[in-house]
Design an enzyme around this catalytic site. Structure first.
Site, mmCIF file in Angstrom:
data_model
loop_
_atom_site.group_PDB
_atom_site.id
_atom_site.type_symbol
_atom_site.label_atom_id
_atom_site.label_comp_id
_atom_site.label_asym_id
_atom_site.label_seq_id
_atom_site.Cartn_x
_atom_site.Cartn_y
_atom_site.Cartn_z
ATOM 1 N N CYS A 28 0.871 -1.175 0.000
ATOM 2 C CA CYS A 28 0.000 0.000 0.000
ATOM 3 C C CYS A 28 0.912 1.230 0.000
ATOM 4 O O CYS A 28 2.129 1.114 0.175
ATOM 5 C CB CYS A 28 -0.875 -0.007 1.246
ATOM 6 S SG CYS A 28 0.101 0.049 2.750
ATOM 7 N N SER B 252 1.435 -12.573 7.932
ATOM 8 C CA SER B 252 0.708 -11.356 7.586
ATOM 9 C C SER B 252 -0.791 -11.626 7.615
ATOM 10 O O SER B 252 -1.313 -12.435 6.854
ATOM 11 C CB SER B 252 1.164 -10.893 6.196
ATOM 12 O OG SER B 252 0.124 -10.206 5.555
ATOM 13 N N SER B 253 -1.481 -10.939 8.520
ATOM 14 C CA SER B 253 -2.915 -11.234 8.677
ATOM 15 C C SER B 253 -3.699 -10.739 7.468
ATOM 16 O O SER B 253 -4.698 -11.339 7.092
ATOM 17 C CB SER B 253 -3.451 -10.637 9.966
ATOM 18 O OG SER B 253 -3.180 -9.277 10.013
ATOM 19 N N ASN B 254 -3.240 -9.668 6.836
ATOM 20 C CA ASN B 254 -4.003 -9.189 5.672
ATOM 21 C C ASN B 254 -3.866 -10.150 4.495
ATOM 22 O O ASN B 254 -4.797 -10.313 3.711
ATOM 23 C CB ASN B 254 -3.645 -7.740 5.329
ATOM 24 C CG ASN B 254 -2.391 -7.624 4.500
ATOM 25 O OD1 ASN B 254 -2.429 -7.746 3.288
ATOM 26 N ND2 ASN B 254 -1.254 -7.419 5.154
ATOM 27 N N GLU C 220 0.532 -1.301 15.518
ATOM 28 C CA GLU C 220 -0.163 -0.029 15.243
ATOM 29 C C GLU C 220 -1.018 0.376 16.442
ATOM 30 O O GLU C 220 -1.029 1.553 16.840
ATOM 31 C CB GLU C 220 -1.047 -0.170 13.990
ATOM 32 C CG GLU C 220 -1.753 1.138 13.655
ATOM 33 C CD GLU C 220 -2.838 0.979 12.606
ATOM 34 O OE1 GLU C 220 -2.623 0.255 11.612
ATOM 35 O OE2 GLU C 220 -3.908 1.592 12.778
ATOM 36 N N CYS D 267 2.954 6.061 8.511
ATOM 37 C CA CYS D 267 1.986 6.367 7.453
ATOM 38 C C CYS D 267 1.137 7.567 7.891
ATOM 39 O O CYS D 267 0.673 7.615 9.030
ATOM 40 C CB CYS D 267 1.090 5.157 7.219
ATOM 41 S SG CYS D 267 -0.200 5.511 6.023
#
Ligand code: F3S
Length: 289
Positions: free
Chosen positions: A16, A228-230, A134, A104
């Protein structure tokens, strides 16, 4: 490639904006010839971290590791896209380490909201997963009360004194529908609350385009880190739409046994997957099948 077979990438794929910016920042810093540290792995991808380690970039795994660094004018510490608690900036300052902040901007916005609303006396409710860096970062910007809620059950159980005011924010990668369910539950309780929908659209767009492609594809390849959970979520979505879905971390994991009449192979990748790897997989499928 088989006659009539097509390989197609999902419309939104890989890094991203925030992660790309953070990774690019580290590669830029390497050019400056300083000792470079990242506060936590810059991205949830072993391959990228390994490549950076080969270029001398070291990962600080904890606050203690940061505190243990010698004071120095020639070391830079890069803050990754997830962001960090306010106190980390304090330590960097004290130790006179150069801070290269690649938080970010969408995460930074949450820090500002948490900081301001805490100062105004609101209890910050973070809808997200406790323990995620995060979320830990956001907690570190709350000057007062803070609670993390990860699902509807926790929201149902959550109670505060009537006079308490809330400010509800979301972890940027949180599921949109679940966030709104949780907000609804809290609002029904009648608390004075303000809601900041801080979910980042990058995740949603990536998931939407993975689903669209998987629905068309005969075979779907999902590339991303094991942890990676996404990426895992992308894999689940693709499995719902396409029975021949493969989850791979690197090209070596790809042992494709394509069903005979494959017309379309779709590829998608998690937020931490570099373009180079996506290209490699794409070329491999084109050449070998
Ligand atoms: Fe930033 Fe959204 Fe990525 S918050 S780090 S652009 S998922």
């Amino acid at each position: 490639m088989g006659v009539g077979m097509e390989v197609k990438l999902a419309e939104c794929i890989g890094f991203c904006f925030g992660v790309k910016r953070a990774v690019d920042t580290v590669y830029e810093q390497i050019k400056n010839g300083k000792n470079i540290y990242t506060y936590g792995a810059i991205v949830n991808n072993e391959e990228v971290v390994k490549d950076l380690a080969g270029k001398g970039v070291r990962v600080l795994e904890s606050k203690e590791a940061l505190e243990g660094l010698p004071e120095s004018g020639c070391a830079s510490v890069v803050i990754r896209a997830h962001g960090v608690p306010e106190e980390v900036y304090g330590i960097l300052n004290e130790k006179k380490l150069e801070c290269v902040d690649a938080t970010c901007p969408f995460v930074k916005r949450i820090h500002r909201i948490a900081e301001k609303e805490s100062r105004d006396g609101r209890h910050i409710v973070i809808v997200g997963n406790a323990g995620h860096p995060e979320v830990e970062g956001i907690i570190g910007w709350c000057g007062g009360l803070v609670t993390v809620l990860k699902n509807e059950e926790e929201a149902e159980k959550f109670t505060v004194p009537e006079e308490e005011k809330l400010c509800i924010v979301a972890q940027t990668t949180f599921n949109y529908k679940k966030f709104h369910n949780i907000v609804e539950i809290l609002e029904k309780k009648g608390y004075n609350s303000i809601v900041a929908d801080t979910i980042c659209s990058a995740t949603e767009e990536r998931q939407r385009s993975a689903r669209t492609l998987a629905a068309e594809a005969d075979v779907m390849i999902v590339i991303g880190g094991k942890h990676s959970s996404n990426t895992r979520r992308l894999y689940e979505i693709c499995c719902e739409e396409c029975v021949h879905t493969y989850f791979i971390q690197t090209l070596d994991d790809l042992h494709l046994e394509l069903p005979k009449a494959v017309r379309l192979v779709g590829i998608t990748a998690g937020a931490s997957t570099p373009n180079k790897l996506i290209e490699e997989v794409q070329n491999y499928v084109r050449i070998n099948f």
